[in-house]
Scaffold this motif. Sequence first.
Motif, PDB file in Angstrom:
ATOM      1  N   LYS A  82       0.865  -1.172   0.000  1.00  0.00           N
ATOM      2  CA  LYS A  82       0.000   0.000   0.000  1.00  0.00           C
ATOM      3  C   LYS A  82       0.899   1.218   0.000  1.00  0.00           C
ATOM      4  CE  LYS A  82      -4.305  -1.380   0.693  1.00  0.00           C
ATOM      5  NZ  LYS A  82      -4.272  -1.932  -0.665  1.00  0.00           N
ATOM      6  N   VAL A  83       0.597   2.114  -0.878  1.00  0.00           N
ATOM      7  CA  VAL A  83       1.330   3.368  -0.859  1.00  0.00           C
ATOM      8  C   VAL A  83       0.622   4.292   0.113  1.00  0.00           C
ATOM      9  CG1 VAL A  83       2.155   5.321  -2.199  1.00  0.00           C
ATOM     10  CG2 VAL A  83       1.995   3.074  -3.253  1.00  0.00           C
ATOM     11  N   ILE A  84       1.306   4.637   1.150  1.00  0.00           N
ATOM     12  CA  ILE A  84       0.691   5.482   2.162  1.00  0.00           C
ATOM     13  C   ILE A  84       1.020   6.940   1.888  1.00  0.00           C
ATOM     14  CG2 ILE A  84       0.869   6.053   4.626  1.00  0.00           C
ATOM     15  CD1 ILE A  84       1.196   2.809   4.728  1.00  0.00           C
ATOM     16  N   PHE A  85       2.186   7.132   1.323  1.00  0.00           N
ATOM     17  CA  PHE A  85       2.592   8.492   1.005  1.00  0.00           C
ATOM     18  C   PHE A  85       3.437   8.424  -0.251  1.00  0.00           C
ATOM     19  CE2 PHE A  85       6.012  11.550   0.989  1.00  0.00           C
ATOM     20  CZ  PHE A  85       5.343  12.756   1.158  1.00  0.00           C
ATOM     21  N   GLU A  86       3.297   9.417  -1.067  1.00  0.00           N
ATOM     22  CA  GLU A  86       4.157   9.453  -2.237  1.00  0.00           C
ATOM     23  C   GLU A  86       4.448  10.897  -2.581  1.00  0.00           C
ATOM     24  OE1 GLU A  86       4.369   7.025  -6.188  1.00  0.00           O
ATOM     25  OE2 GLU A  86       2.605   8.309  -6.201  1.00  0.00           O
ATOM     26  N   HIS A  87       5.682  11.169  -2.850  1.00  0.00           N
ATOM     27  CA  HIS A  87       6.037  12.513  -3.282  1.00  0.00           C
ATOM     28  C   HIS A  87       7.109  12.420  -4.345  1.00  0.00           C
ATOM     29  CE1 HIS A  87       6.143  16.858  -2.897  1.00  0.00           C
ATOM     30  NE2 HIS A  87       7.456  16.775  -3.028  1.00  0.00           N
ATOM     31  N   GLU A  88       6.832  13.078  -5.440  1.00  0.00           N
ATOM     32  CA  GLU A  88       7.794  13.045  -6.533  1.00  0.00           C
ATOM     33  C   GLU A  88       8.619  14.309  -6.526  1.00  0.00           C
ATOM     34  OE1 GLU A  88       5.462  12.192  -9.979  1.00  0.00           O
ATOM     35  OE2 GLU A  88       4.314  10.736  -8.824  1.00  0.00           O
ATOM     36  N   GLY A  89       9.707  14.256  -7.247  1.00  0.00           N
ATOM     37  CA  GLY A  89      10.572  15.427  -7.279  1.00  0.00           C
ATOM     38  C   GLY A  89      11.446  15.511  -6.046  1.00  0.00           C
ATOM     39  N   VAL A  90      11.834  14.344  -5.563  1.00  0.00           N
ATOM     40  CA  VAL A  90      12.804  14.305  -4.473  1.00  0.00           C
ATOM     41  C   VAL A  90      14.146  13.920  -5.093  1.00  0.00           C
ATOM     42  CG1 VAL A  90      13.437  13.229  -2.298  1.00  0.00           C
ATOM     43  CG2 VAL A  90      11.028  13.659  -2.819  1.00  0.00           C
ATOM     44  N   PHE A  91      15.175  14.665  -4.748  1.00  0.00           N
ATOM     45  CA  PHE A  91      16.448  14.511  -5.444  1.00  0.00           C
ATOM     46  C   PHE A  91      17.535  13.954  -4.541  1.00  0.00           C
ATOM     47  CE2 PHE A  91      14.040  17.352  -7.957  1.00  0.00           C
ATOM     48  CZ  PHE A  91      14.526  17.320  -9.247  1.00  0.00           C
ATOM     49  N   ILE A  92      18.426  13.222  -5.176  1.00  0.00           N
ATOM     50  CA  ILE A  92      19.672  12.843  -4.503  1.00  0.00           C
ATOM     51  C   ILE A  92      20.784  13.571  -5.260  1.00  0.00           C
ATOM     52  CG2 ILE A  92      21.294  10.945  -4.165  1.00  0.00           C
ATOM     53  CD1 ILE A  92      18.901   9.168  -3.566  1.00  0.00           C
ATOM     54  N   HIS A  93      21.707  14.126  -4.515  1.00  0.00           N
ATOM     55  CA  HIS A  93      22.839  14.811  -5.137  1.00  0.00           C
ATOM     56  C   HIS A  93      24.046  13.903  -5.034  1.00  0.00           C
ATOM     57  CE1 HIS A  93      20.864  18.951  -4.022  1.00  0.00           C
ATOM     58  NE2 HIS A  93      20.105  18.205  -4.790  1.00  0.00           N
ATOM     59  N   PRO A  94      24.287  13.120  -6.030  1.00  0.00           N
ATOM     60  CA  PRO A  94      25.348  12.103  -5.931  1.00  0.00           C
ATOM     61  C   PRO A  94      26.708  12.698  -5.577  1.00  0.00           C
ATOM     62  CG  PRO A  94      24.017  11.734  -7.860  1.00  0.00           C
ATOM     63  CD  PRO A  94      23.612  13.073  -7.314  1.00  0.00           C
ATOM     64  N   SER A  95      26.992  13.873  -6.104  1.00  0.00           N
ATOM     65  CA  SER A  95      28.317  14.426  -5.842  1.00  0.00           C
ATOM     66  C   SER A  95      28.244  15.475  -4.762  1.00  0.00           C
ATOM     67  CB  SER A  95      28.868  15.060  -7.115  1.00  0.00           C
ATOM     68  OG  SER A  95      28.061  16.178  -7.444  1.00  0.00           O
ATOM     69  N   SER A  96      27.453  15.201  -3.813  1.00  0.00           N
ATOM     70  CA  SER A  96      27.154  16.258  -2.859  1.00  0.00           C
ATOM     71  C   SER A  96      28.346  16.598  -1.977  1.00  0.00           C
ATOM     72  CB  SER A  96      25.958  15.874  -2.008  1.00  0.00           C
ATOM     73  OG  SER A  96      26.316  14.982  -1.023  1.00  0.00           O
ATOM     74  N   ASP A  97      29.189  17.448  -2.512  1.00  0.00           N
ATOM     75  CA  ASP A  97      30.248  17.942  -1.633  1.00  0.00           C
ATOM     76  C   ASP A  97      29.790  19.275  -1.065  1.00  0.00           C
ATOM     77  OD1 ASP A  97      32.570  17.983  -4.459  1.00  0.00           O
ATOM     78  OD2 ASP A  97      30.644  17.041  -4.185  1.00  0.00           O
ATOM     79  N   GLU A  98      28.686  19.219  -0.405  1.00  0.00           N
ATOM     80  CA  GLU A  98      28.169  20.357   0.348  1.00  0.00           C
ATOM     81  C   GLU A  98      28.018  21.623  -0.488  1.00  0.00           C
ATOM     82  OE1 GLU A  98      26.985  20.096   3.405  1.00  0.00           O
ATOM     83  OE2 GLU A  98      27.472  17.976   3.333  1.00  0.00           O
ATOM     84  N   ASP A  99      29.110  22.079  -1.075  1.00  0.00           N
ATOM     85  CA  ASP A  99      29.034  23.380  -1.744  1.00  0.00           C
ATOM     86  C   ASP A  99      28.369  23.312  -3.125  1.00  0.00           C
ATOM     87  OD1 ASP A  99      32.604  23.464  -2.618  1.00  0.00           O
ATOM     88  OD2 ASP A  99      31.131  21.836  -2.540  1.00  0.00           O
ATOM     89  N   GLY A 100      28.975  22.609  -4.012  1.00  0.00           N
ATOM     90  CA  GLY A 100      28.505  22.676  -5.398  1.00  0.00           C
ATOM     91  C   GLY A 100      27.531  21.578  -5.746  1.00  0.00           C
ATOM     92  N   ILE A 101      26.521  21.954  -6.451  1.00  0.00           N
ATOM     93  CA  ILE A 101      25.584  20.952  -6.941  1.00  0.00           C
ATOM     94  C   ILE A 101      25.648  20.963  -8.445  1.00  0.00           C
ATOM     95  CG2 ILE A 101      23.184  20.253  -7.070  1.00  0.00           C
ATOM     96  CD1 ILE A 101      22.968  22.120  -4.461  1.00  0.00           C
ATOM     97  N   GLU A 102      26.088  19.873  -8.990  1.00  0.00           N
ATOM     98  CA  GLU A 102      26.151  19.829 -10.436  1.00  0.00           C
ATOM     99  C   GLU A 102      24.823  19.335 -10.948  1.00  0.00           C
ATOM    100  OE1 GLU A 102      29.964  17.904 -11.656  1.00  0.00           O
ATOM    101  OE2 GLU A 102      30.273  17.963  -9.497  1.00  0.00           O
ATOM    102  N   GLN A 103      24.144  20.260 -11.568  1.00  0.00           N
ATOM    103  CA  GLN A 103      22.771  19.997 -11.973  1.00  0.00           C
ATOM    104  C   GLN A 103      22.609  18.678 -12.720  1.00  0.00           C
ATOM    105  OE1 GLN A 103      19.772  21.180 -11.526  1.00  0.00           O
ATOM    106  NE2 GLN A 103      20.450  22.712 -10.049  1.00  0.00           N
TER     107      GLN A 103
END
Lengths: 202, 650
Positions: B8-29
């Motif tokens: 059962k899907v109790i909650f769903e939200h799309e448009g959640v992102f993971i920043h694979p190269s997340s070195d805090e400062d820069g986000i490479e789109q």
Amino acid sequence: MTTKTSLLKVILLGDGGVGKSSIMNRYVTNKFDAHLFHTIGVEFLNKDLEVDHHQVTLQIWDTAGQERFRSLRTPFYRGSDCCLLTFSVDDNQSFLNLGNWKKEFIYYADVKEPEKFPFVVLGNKVDVTERQVSTEEAQRWCQENGDYPYYETSAKDATNVAVAFEEAVRRVLAMDERTDHLIPTDTVKLHRKPRSAVACCS
Amino acid sequence: MAADSVYKVIFEHEGVFIHPSSDEDGIEQDLLVSGSLRIIDKDGEIFVEYKPLEDAVDPSNMLCAGKDSSSVVEWTQCPGDKSHQMIETQQSYETEWDMINTVSFRKRPCPNGEGFLNHSHERSRWTLTFSVCELKSITVKEEGWTFLLCKLKEATTTIPALHFHHGGSNEFLDSLRHFVLLTESPDDTTCLLVTSPNKALSQSFENLLDDNSFGLVHKFKKDPYVTTLGGFSKVTNYIYDALRGTEEQHQRPPQEVADLLGEIIPGLEINQQEEPGFEVITRIDLGMRPQVTRRHPLSAEDWTKHQHPEGRMVNVPHLKHSIFKGGLCHAVRKEAWKFLLGYFPWESTLEERKALQRNKTDEYFRMKLQWKSVSEEQERRNSRLRDYRSLIEKDVNRTDRTNRFYEGIDNPGLALLHDILMTYCMYDFDLGYVQGMSDLLSPILYVMENEVDAFWCFVSFMDQMHQNFEEQMQGMKTQLIQLSTLLRLLDLAFWNYLESQDSGYLYFCFRWLLIRFKRELSFQDVLRLWEVMWTGLPCQNFHLLVCCAILDSEKQKIVEENYGFNEILKHINELSMKLDIEEILQKAESLCLQIKTCKDLPHSVSVILGLDTLDPCGSPAPRPTQCLDTCCKGHLRETSHNSCKVAFMS
């Protein structure tokens, strides 16, 4: 060895002004206040006692007696182990209403076997001199309505109050061995809400 | 109805992102991974699942995330209304989730992210699933958007930060709260510690909703929102019970009591009468609670300054504001209360008031004579009058007897209390005397020290309180429901806790509401509170915010001690005479200001507090539908088979 403690729910019912709150307060705190407010809503107090080597916690519920508050009073009848039908010996009307209180309790508490349910009858205010209800009348009513134990109490001078509650406990314990109420003392937290975690899983 | 294995899907939200190269400062789109976050019930166990979109990144694809490899959902993307499309998307998903059991769930992400790697499918590398029971904490961070750092109990496992570029983090957390307890860490307010249920007792969501003993399915048809909320809280119940252990599973009277009360106070019906359709009160960011200060009581001198030589009161709004902010000096009360209660019109002259009092005196004694002249014979045939008299006599002897005005035997105050209540029975024989009315009269008589004035002021006060005492107690029910609505806006988490303890309809506030805190405060504090309330400021139904203010101060204790139905009732009852009136008034006023500044106020709340009419610009409060569209995707509906699956407040 673990001792066992039972949590018993007892409810005081009767007309407004017969002394339900005073009886409860006398029993639990051993105090009497002639100017106590009339009860609004519902209240309860806990009292630990030992009866015939059984450790018992009594949860004593007190309600507002006026008809108007019935709908918000009756839900609290559920789960009662004993009902103390209370009248005042100086108020004949409160005595005449005992039958109505009994009926209301049985109906709303959803008692499975009403004829077996432990009621105890209290005729309060025996300290007053102008009685309207005689001991004989009250005893007769108790005999005719299910052979209920009858106590003439005075919350004011503490007459028979503890005895009546202890008798209530004995009646409940005598109903059966109350095995379903017996739970180990060392884990019980009586301030915690008793609630079945499994009863709804069917 | 439950299949062997049910998702059962109790909650769903799309448009959640993971920043694979997340070195805090820069986000490479171009390295962002976009996906959908769900809370899933899998055979009664609750999982959080993140699945990347196959070819995500482009936010325009966000609304049609169904190409997920694990799902066979397909639909045609039609241009048009986005929110409509969104709902369709979710519906399609859900239907599929019901039927398809072939979706593979990864047990849990492996350490160092290695385990995410699915060699056959690069994107699946970011798929992750974990049971809520494994959660240790969630840290909420802001960076222009919200991102959540989930920590598992197993410290070696790391979960990448989940970035909510399109909002929805609050909704996710709220949804999660139905299954676990989230408490702020004492060291770090951004960190929510997770307490999860005992697995053995965790209860299938679906079973609960099907449980006939709650009649949920039936109720859901009538009332999906309320029923589902209740259903969710039943889940929470089991969670709290599970945490508490099983030692007391032999008794369930509190729950039965609560269920019966719930029938008597039909939850939230008022809301629905007020507005067709349903209103979901979502978690709304109310912003900071402003600090307010109280002032000194209005002095006799100040009062006189507001009085024209003819006796008309001038600059009444300012006067009322001063009374609201500080109350009245006792010396002013006798006069001021007559205005506040509406017995004296503010614009009346001294002469007019004298004439008014003369008329009212005649009228009073005419009514008093009516019951005074009833013979014993007559009364014997009038059971209602007899009952009123009997109860009044009893209650007069049990009202404020420690107050000097009513103490001792044969105190004249007692006779006045009795006579006024009897005369009120003649004034309104249908209502007659109901317990609680002596409490409302006592302070008024104490201040007026005059039978006639006290009577008419009492009549005015009773005009406000009448519904509380009527046969069906509609006033009480309405107020309890309104209070519940306000509390859900102000503190949804606390309301959820109360609901989980069968106390969501706030029965324990009964005495507060019936007699306006008369039994909760010292006599002098009651006088202060009532005069403040009678100004009608700063909003309608201010007394409900007073309730919220007290509850706000008690919630920590209630939640920390894990109080159940009985203990909450007992705790609230025992607050009597322990409350600080100035502190409460201060907090209640600041709650009011906080609510007034909120932009997305649900319509029901505006109605309760009368904010629509108080708005100086005359602009109506935002409609709830707007709120539904913009700030949440919660939707209420019943799907084909009545498993009332997802009516979630996200």
